[in-house]
Design an enzyme around this catalytic site. Structure first.
Site, PDB file in Angstrom:
ATOM      1  CG  HIS A 307      -4.884  -6.079   5.434  1.00 39.76           C
ATOM      2  ND1 HIS A 307      -5.933  -6.103   6.306  1.00 39.76           N
ATOM      3  CD2 HIS A 307      -4.393  -7.338   5.371  1.00 39.76           C
ATOM      4  CE1 HIS A 307      -6.073  -7.335   6.762  1.00 39.76           C
ATOM      5  NE2 HIS A 307      -5.163  -8.107   6.211  1.00 39.76           N
ATOM      6  CG  ASP A 364       0.221 -12.739   1.582  1.00 40.20           C
ATOM      7  OD1 ASP A 364       0.610 -13.741   2.204  1.00 40.20           O
ATOM      8  OD2 ASP A 364      -0.979 -12.472   1.397  1.00 40.20           O
TER       9      ASP A 364
HETATM   10  N1  ACO Z   1      -2.242  -2.001  -5.687  1.00 39.79           N
HETATM   11  C1  ACO Z   1      -2.808  -0.899  -6.245  1.00 39.79           C
HETATM   12  N2  ACO Z   1      -3.961  -0.345  -5.826  1.00 39.79           N
HETATM   13  C2  ACO Z   1      -4.579  -0.928  -4.795  1.00 39.79           C
HETATM   14  C3  ACO Z   1      -4.059  -2.057  -4.160  1.00 39.79           C
HETATM   15  C4  ACO Z   1      -2.847  -2.599  -4.632  1.00 39.79           C
HETATM   16  N3  ACO Z   1      -2.294  -3.670  -4.071  1.00 39.79           N
HETATM   17  N4  ACO Z   1      -4.886  -2.436  -3.160  1.00 39.79           N
HETATM   18  C5  ACO Z   1      -5.903  -1.553  -3.168  1.00 39.79           C
HETATM   19  N5  ACO Z   1      -5.718  -0.642  -4.153  1.00 39.79           N
HETATM   20  C6  ACO Z   1      -6.562   0.519  -4.458  1.00 39.79           C
HETATM   21  C7  ACO Z   1      -7.847   0.097  -5.157  1.00 39.79           C
HETATM   22  O1  ACO Z   1      -7.689   0.097  -6.561  1.00 39.79           O
HETATM   23  C8  ACO Z   1      -8.805   1.159  -4.671  1.00 39.79           C
HETATM   24  O2  ACO Z   1      -8.532   2.344  -5.402  1.00 39.79           O
HETATM   25  P1  ACO Z   1      -9.736   3.351  -5.777  1.00 39.79           P
HETATM   26  O3  ACO Z   1     -10.245   3.870  -4.442  1.00 39.79           O
HETATM   27  O4  ACO Z   1      -9.109   4.387  -6.623  1.00 39.79           O
HETATM   28  O5  ACO Z   1     -10.764   2.519  -6.493  1.00 39.79           O
HETATM   29  C9  ACO Z   1      -8.373   1.410  -3.219  1.00 39.79           C
HETATM   30  O6  ACO Z   1      -6.973   1.068  -3.204  1.00 39.79           O
HETATM   31  C10 ACO Z   1      -9.123   0.567  -2.188  1.00 39.79           C
HETATM   32  O7  ACO Z   1      -9.033  -0.803  -2.595  1.00 39.79           O
HETATM   33  P2  ACO Z   1     -10.141  -1.874  -2.291  1.00 39.79           P
HETATM   34  O8  ACO Z   1     -10.022  -2.987  -3.296  1.00 39.79           O
HETATM   35  O9  ACO Z   1     -11.471  -1.224  -2.132  1.00 39.79           O
HETATM   36  O10 ACO Z   1      -9.672  -2.380  -0.874  1.00 39.79           O
HETATM   37  P3  ACO Z   1     -10.118  -3.719  -0.180  1.00 39.79           P
HETATM   38  O11 ACO Z   1     -10.067  -3.485   1.270  1.00 39.79           O
HETATM   39  O12 ACO Z   1     -11.405  -4.197  -0.754  1.00 39.79           O
HETATM   40  O13 ACO Z   1      -8.996  -4.766  -0.635  1.00 39.79           O
HETATM   41  C11 ACO Z   1      -7.050  -6.078  -0.717  1.00 39.79           C
HETATM   42  C12 ACO Z   1      -7.989  -5.215   0.159  1.00 39.79           C
HETATM   43  C13 ACO Z   1      -7.873  -7.164  -1.429  1.00 39.79           C
HETATM   44  C14 ACO Z   1      -6.027  -6.750   0.170  1.00 39.79           C
HETATM   45  C15 ACO Z   1      -6.363  -5.162  -1.757  1.00 39.79           C
HETATM   46  O14 ACO Z   1      -5.579  -4.181  -1.094  1.00 39.79           O
HETATM   47  C16 ACO Z   1      -5.510  -5.937  -2.738  1.00 39.79           C
HETATM   48  O15 ACO Z   1      -6.019  -6.417  -3.761  1.00 39.79           O
HETATM   49  N6  ACO Z   1      -4.160  -6.100  -2.468  1.00 39.79           N
HETATM   50  C17 ACO Z   1      -3.313  -6.894  -3.330  1.00 39.79           C
HETATM   51  C18 ACO Z   1      -3.484  -8.371  -3.034  1.00 39.79           C
HETATM   52  C19 ACO Z   1      -2.858  -8.773  -1.711  1.00 39.79           C
HETATM   53  O16 ACO Z   1      -1.725  -8.423  -1.400  1.00 39.79           O
HETATM   54  N7  ACO Z   1      -3.617  -9.555  -0.936  1.00 39.79           N
HETATM   55  C20 ACO Z   1      -3.180 -10.065   0.346  1.00 39.79           C
HETATM   56  C21 ACO Z   1      -3.913  -9.365   1.448  1.00 39.79           C
HETATM   57  S1  ACO Z   1      -3.362  -9.944   3.031  1.00 39.79           S
HETATM   58  C22 ACO Z   1      -4.151 -11.404   3.219  1.00 39.79           C
HETATM   59  O17 ACO Z   1      -5.245 -11.629   2.764  1.00 39.79           O
HETATM   60  C23 ACO Z   1      -3.467 -12.437   3.877  1.00 39.79           C
END
Ligand code: ACO
Length: 430
Positions: A307, A364
């Site tokens: 998140h 979620d």
């Molecule tokens: N699985 C694996 N790796 C992940 C995940 C995940 N679900 N989420 C983040 N990471 C990793 C990224 O690859 C990144 O790694 P790095 O530093 O080696 O490049 C690091 O964690 C940071 O991730 P970001 O994408 O920069 O984080 P951001 O805050 O931009 O994204 C998000 C947040 C979009 C929710 C992300 O965690 C994600 O894609 N999760 C999966 C989708 C999801 O469950 N979305 C629902 C969110 S809740 C809502 O909106 C209601």
């Protein structure tokens, strides 16, 4: 009180005011940065950029705190109803008894769709995603209520549009489902409360009325309440941005629904269940999926984890996990996906990759398993999220409209394209 932040550029010092929120959150007001220094800030994804001040919802992502109008979401989920939560978010305070009664009654009054709107459903393919139908229908409401779509509506007109939306979103959602399974629509029933009315429209069939189960209603109520607002997330910021051009509430919320649809936002609940199904097909081999998510050469992500704001367990996920166990036990359902989800959560929480990045289950992760147990099909999960988020979108649009500091949203950019070049006529191009 009058704290200033100093910025030094080429030996010259500039001062910018500090804004302090009611929970002591601090911001540097850089609204004069460009006019005074010619610099802009660059913040892709807006992780450090506040777009407004807001009195609706408070989140402390490090401590796992979420409050609606100051009230902890745990208390709201335990004691309130979705209708009361909507009132709290949209109007700013808990309603008195008579206000709540009148508010509920207004939802009953506005539940039916205009008869011409019902014809729209016939034009969609049965395979059409219900989020496509929902966003189009919500925007279409502006065609049916022209008196509510002026650029400068009165507070009464805003409240009327809000009630229309909050009430009709259930009917539109249920009709899009009925359309997808080729069944006749079930009209809203004035004798039923908000959630039973929705369930009845979804699941009643001619000669086979749906039996309302109080535990199902309670589980769905908790889910909708927990989704009701989450401050400046992608869809809510979209609603505010679209509304900042003085677009009407229906159009702004329709844009929010489209933003919510994406798998990184509200579409994740559908993706989680599809991911768990995949894991089941692979004989519960979760390691393969975890390894893929950790592989730097892969874009794959474990859906339902991570998140932007929570760097701790999402407080909503904690409640939803308990609700999922409770409801499935009550309904006597043994869903192997719940077991896989529990195994996956345990493995992720022990894994250094996820620990270092502070990736925990989000709202979620477990919600889809409750929707599934109720009988809601997977592609309707984001629609359920949209029904839940409706009060938040409306509250933010209303707050944005009332704020004298609101300006049309218009970010800047740093241009990295070619510098000046002359036009070459087509016959001279290589
Ligand atoms: N699985 C694996 N790796 C992940 C995940 C995940 N679900 N989420 C983040 N990471 C990793 C990224 O690859 C990144 O790694 P790095 O530093 O080696 O490049 C690091 O964690 C940071 O991730 P970001 O994408 O920069 O984080 P951001 O805050 O931009 O994204 C998000 C947040 C979009 C929710 C992300 O965690 C994600 O894609 N999760 C999966 C989708 C999801 O469950 N979305 C629902 C969110 S809740 C809502 O909106 C209601």
């Amino acid at each position: 009180m009058d704290e200033k932040i100093k910025l030094s550029i080429d030996g010259k010092t500039y001062e910018f005011p500090v804004i302090v929120g009611s929970e002591n959150e601090k911001a540097i007001d850089i609204s004069k940065l460009r006019s005074e220094t010619s610099f802009i800030t660059l913040d892709p994804g807006f992780g450090n950029t506040g777009a407004c001040s807001s009195a609706i919802t408070y989140i402390d992502g490090d401590k796992g705190i979420l409050r609606y109008r100051g009230i902890p979401v745990e208390q709201v989920a335990e004691h309130s109803t979705f209708v009361e939560t909507a009132y709290l978010l949209v109007h700013g305070n808990l309603p008195a008894k008579e206000q709540l009664r009148a508010y509920s009654a207004s939802f009953t009054k506005h539940a039916k769709l205009h008869k011409d709107m019902k014809n729209f459903f016939a034009g969609y393919p049965t395979t059409g995603h219900p989020m496509a139908i929902l966003s189009a229908m919500v925007c279409s409401l502006s065609a049916y209520y022209p008196e509510l779509v002026k650029p400068e509506p009165t507070p009464e007109e805003i409240d009327e549009s809000a009630v229309q939306l909050l009430s009709k979103v259930r009917t539109i959602a249920a009709y899009s489902y009925k359309k997808s399974i080729g069944e006749h629509f079930v009209e809203p029933n004035d004798d039923l409360a908000y959630i039973p009315n929705f369930l009845n429209m979804m699941f009643s069939k001619p000669g086979k009325p749906y039996k309302i189960d109080d535990d199902v209603v309670k589980a769905l109520m908790v889910l909708l309440i927990l989704h009701a607002d989450h401050e400046q997330n992608c869809s809510t910021s979209t609603v505010r941005l679209v509304g900042s051009s003085w677009a009407n509430l229906f159009a702004s919320v329709s844009a929010g629904i489209c933003a919510l649809w994406g798998p990184l936002h509200g579409g994740a609940n559908q993706e989680v269940v599809e991911m768990l199904e995949e894991m089941k097909k692979e004989g519960g081999n979760i390691k393969k999926f975890i390894d893929k998510a950790k592989d730097p050469d892969s874009n794959y992500r474990l859906m339902g984890f991570g998140h932007r704001v929570y760097k701790n367990y999402d407080p909503r996920a904690k409640i939803i996990k308990e609700q999922a166990h409770k409801l499935l036990t009550k309904l006597g359902i043994h869903d192997p996906l719940l077991d896989i989800a529990a195994k996956l959560e345990e493995a992720v929480l022990k894994d250094d990759y996820f620990a270092q990045r502070k990736l925990y289950p989000n709202v979620d992760f477990y919600s889809g398993l409750i929707y599934k147990a109720i009988g809601i099909p997977t592609n309707m999960f984001p629609v359920m999220f949209a029904i839940g988020r409706m009060p938040g979108w409306i509250a933010h649009w209303k707050e944005m409209k009332a704020d004298p500091k609101t300006k049309i949203g218009r970010p800047r950019q740093i241009y990295i394209g070619p510098t000046m070049q002359d036009y070459v006529p087509v016959e001279k191009r290589k």
